[in-house]
Design a protein around this motif. Sequence first.
Motif, short mmCIF file in Angstrom:
data_model
loop_
_atom_site.label_atom_id
_atom_site.label_comp_id
_atom_site.label_asym_id
_atom_site.label_seq_id
_atom_site.Cartn_x
_atom_site.Cartn_y
_atom_site.Cartn_z
N VAL A 188 2.12 15.36 -14.53
CA VAL A 188 1.80 16.79 -14.60
C VAL A 188 2.85 17.50 -15.44
N VAL A 248 -5.04 18.37 -8.97
CA VAL A 248 -4.44 19.38 -9.83
C VAL A 248 -4.94 19.24 -11.26
N TYR A 249 -5.21 17.98 -11.67
CA TYR A 249 -5.56 17.74 -13.07
C TYR A 249 -6.87 18.39 -13.47
N TYR A 273 -21.33 -10.98 3.03
CA TYR A 273 -20.64 -9.75 3.45
C TYR A 273 -21.51 -8.53 3.24
N THR A 310 1.58 9.84 -11.06
CA THR A 310 0.46 10.60 -11.62
C THR A 310 0.46 12.02 -11.13
N GLY A 311 0.96 12.29 -9.95
CA GLY A 311 0.84 13.64 -9.42
C GLY A 311 1.96 14.56 -9.80
N LEU A 370 1.85 6.56 10.03
CA LEU A 370 1.19 7.32 8.98
C LEU A 370 -0.32 7.26 9.11
N GLU A 384 0.81 -1.21 0.00
CA GLU A 384 0.00 0.00 0.00
C GLU A 384 0.84 1.26 0.00
N MET A 385 2.01 1.22 0.67
CA MET A 385 2.87 2.42 0.67
C MET A 385 3.30 2.75 -0.75
N ILE A 407 1.41 22.57 -7.43
CA ILE A 407 2.44 21.54 -7.30
C ILE A 407 3.67 22.09 -6.60
N PHE A 430 -2.39 13.12 0.64
CA PHE A 430 -1.50 13.83 -0.29
C PHE A 430 -1.70 13.36 -1.71
N ALA A 431 -1.96 12.03 -1.88
CA ALA A 431 -2.19 11.52 -3.23
C ALA A 431 -3.44 12.15 -3.83
N MET A 432 -4.49 12.29 -3.02
CA MET A 432 -5.72 12.86 -3.56
C MET A 432 -5.54 14.33 -3.92
N LEU A 455 -6.73 3.62 7.04
CA LEU A 455 -5.61 3.12 6.26
C LEU A 455 -4.33 3.31 7.05
N ASN A 456 -3.41 2.37 6.94
CA ASN A 456 -2.16 2.59 7.64
C ASN A 456 -1.21 3.48 6.87
N VAL A 457 -1.65 4.02 5.71
CA VAL A 457 -0.90 5.06 5.02
C VAL A 457 -1.83 6.24 4.77
N GLU A 500 2.89 21.91 -2.84
CA GLU A 500 2.76 20.54 -2.31
C GLU A 500 4.04 20.08 -1.65
N SER A 532 -2.78 15.61 -4.95
CA SER A 532 -1.98 15.65 -6.18
C SER A 532 -2.85 15.41 -7.39
N ALA A 556 4.94 0.92 5.33
CA ALA A 556 5.97 1.95 5.26
C ALA A 556 7.15 1.60 6.15
N ILE A 580 0.97 7.05 -6.90
CA ILE A 580 0.04 8.12 -7.26
C ILE A 580 0.68 9.48 -7.04
N ILE A 581 1.36 9.65 -5.91
CA ILE A 581 1.92 10.97 -5.63
C ILE A 581 3.00 11.31 -6.64
N LEU A 608 -0.48 9.66 3.48
CA LEU A 608 -0.08 9.61 2.08
C LEU A 608 -1.29 9.59 1.17
N PHE A 609 -2.38 8.96 1.63
CA PHE A 609 -3.59 8.92 0.81
C PHE A 609 -4.11 10.32 0.57
N MET A 646 0.50 4.38 -2.85
CA MET A 646 0.33 5.81 -2.62
C MET A 646 1.47 6.59 -3.23
#
Lengths: 164, 338, 100
Positions: free
Chosen positions: A67, B126-127, B4, A62-63, B173, A51-52, B153, B119-121, B111-113, B156, B123, A127, A58-59, B116-117, A55
């Motif tokens: 860009v 920007v699009y 489920y 793609t980010g 995290l 998962e690390m 950017i 920050f990813a969103m 999430l254990n990250v 960021e 990023s 991580a 993406i950062i 970072l999630f 992310m």
Amino acid sequence: MIVETLFFLFGAIALGGAINVVVQRQVLYSALSLIVMLASISGLFVLLRAEMLAMVQIIVYTGAIMVLFVFVIMLLNVNDDDDNTDTLRWPKFIGIPGVLFLLAMLSSSMWQVRIDPSLSAVDTGSAEAIGISLFTDYLLPFEATSVLILIAIVGALVLAKRDL
Amino acid sequence: MIEYLTSVTFVVLMAKVAVIFGGLMGSLAYMTLLERKVMAAVQMRPGPNRVGPLGLLQPLADGIKFLFKEDIIPANSSVLLYVLAPVISLIPAFMCFAVIPFGPELQITDLNVGVLFIFAMTSVGVYGIVLGGWASNSKYPLMGGLRASAQMISYELSLTLSVVGVLMITNTLSLQEIVTAQAGTWFGFIPRWNIVLQPLAFIIFFISILAETNRTPFDMAEAEQELVAGWHTEYSSMKFAMFFLAEYANMVTGSAMASILFLGGWNGPMFGPEWLQIWVLPTAWFLAKVFFFMFLFMLIRATLPRIRYDQLMAFGWKVLLPLALANVVITSLVVALT
Amino acid sequence: MIPIHWYLTLSAMLFVVGVLGFFLKRNIIALLLSIEIMLNAVNLTFVAFSSALGEVGGQVFVFFTMVVAAAEAAVGLALVISIYRNRETLNIDRANLLKW
């Protein structure tokens, strides 16, 4: 069952995005399809319990990288492939069967991989695991990549200057 | 799979999603009214007060107005990108709320990250601006779009680096663990918030969030007096409303992150029975902190002048980034030596 | 559980699509995009093996690959900008002054 469905979904989007990159004539649409492909590869990373890295993909990819691509495409504003297709006869005739042969060879060797399933129980995606490994075993390549980034920054600035 | 989908955990999850999403949409609508009222109060005028008592039905009137406006698509523009750009702006802004803890039990997923999630969103958000500017096929939106996304950017970097100090102290995290690590007090009255340990990082974070969400004093790219209206010049009706909503959702995310990372999240003086302490009080403290930051955003918009674009970029790269790096170095030295 | 062969076959297909794009496209930026596809296919292979073998080295290597890809994209795009300034075109067949 959910995991297989997600794998096929992300895999199909990745493959479709990659094929769309090659098929599109306008390079901005190719870049946008590549962004979709990168996002679905990040989804595949999550399925592989990394998962690390998902992310970070993406950062960083793609980010940031894409860009940069999109900025350059928009600033240069050259959106159409110059049609010079008479130089493409030999690449098309030899290249397409060639890459299909490459695909057959790669897949046939991939299908013979045998791995002990008990090895996958270790948690390698967090991580913490990556961080420990990065700063103890792989410290020298880590510092080397920082020098590499510095070189790339200086190089890009010098190459793109209007007047040296 | 069917067992489920009908299990209790799934139903509870969907209920949480419905509550948080519904609350978010309602509060975004009223955020527009709050902004106009705050700016009006600073400028000593009443603000919207015609529609309903104290103007409380104003967002409803605005929503109806947006729905009924004519939907214009510029000629020679790429229709797909033009329609997709507001969606690309809106979806990551909403997805950030999947990891924000509103209380000890009120988080959609931990999430254990988580950091970072988020920050990813931001990023990916920007699009929407880049493509919105490009797809409008006109020079003001294109320049506004490129400037706004270059600004986003650039800031960021200092945003992410300012958070690294907090991550080094808390060693995780995951957002819920960052909040629980700030429980308790020193000497009985100073709360164990990260702002006491990382004041410089908090200032850098706050300035970077102002720049990330394109708010004054960093809103050169969308200012009315400069570039007509920046990248959303050609947008009308619901697409414009979606850009608007995305900007406010980014503001709420930034306020939530500031209060989680630096101000202790849902921690606060707890009293009363058990059910009050788990379900009601933490959420109340968290929302109070988030609204404090939103009020601060609006107050800053009403008081500070705009910064010119080259001053803005110079500030981000030459001042904030070295300060954030210095903060990371000093924090790592202190953490290593204690 | 998904057998690892599926991931490896998917990444082989992605790699081959990248190679095909590298052969068939004439726009320099499209060539750089095909290189990114190839790099990502390799990243997927690394992560699949790292997850199956319980080794974290695969994911660390993906980090380094991403860094190299970022550096290469930056320098490559700077080159593209200066080529465009000199030739007004992004077709790679026009940049053939050194061809025999």
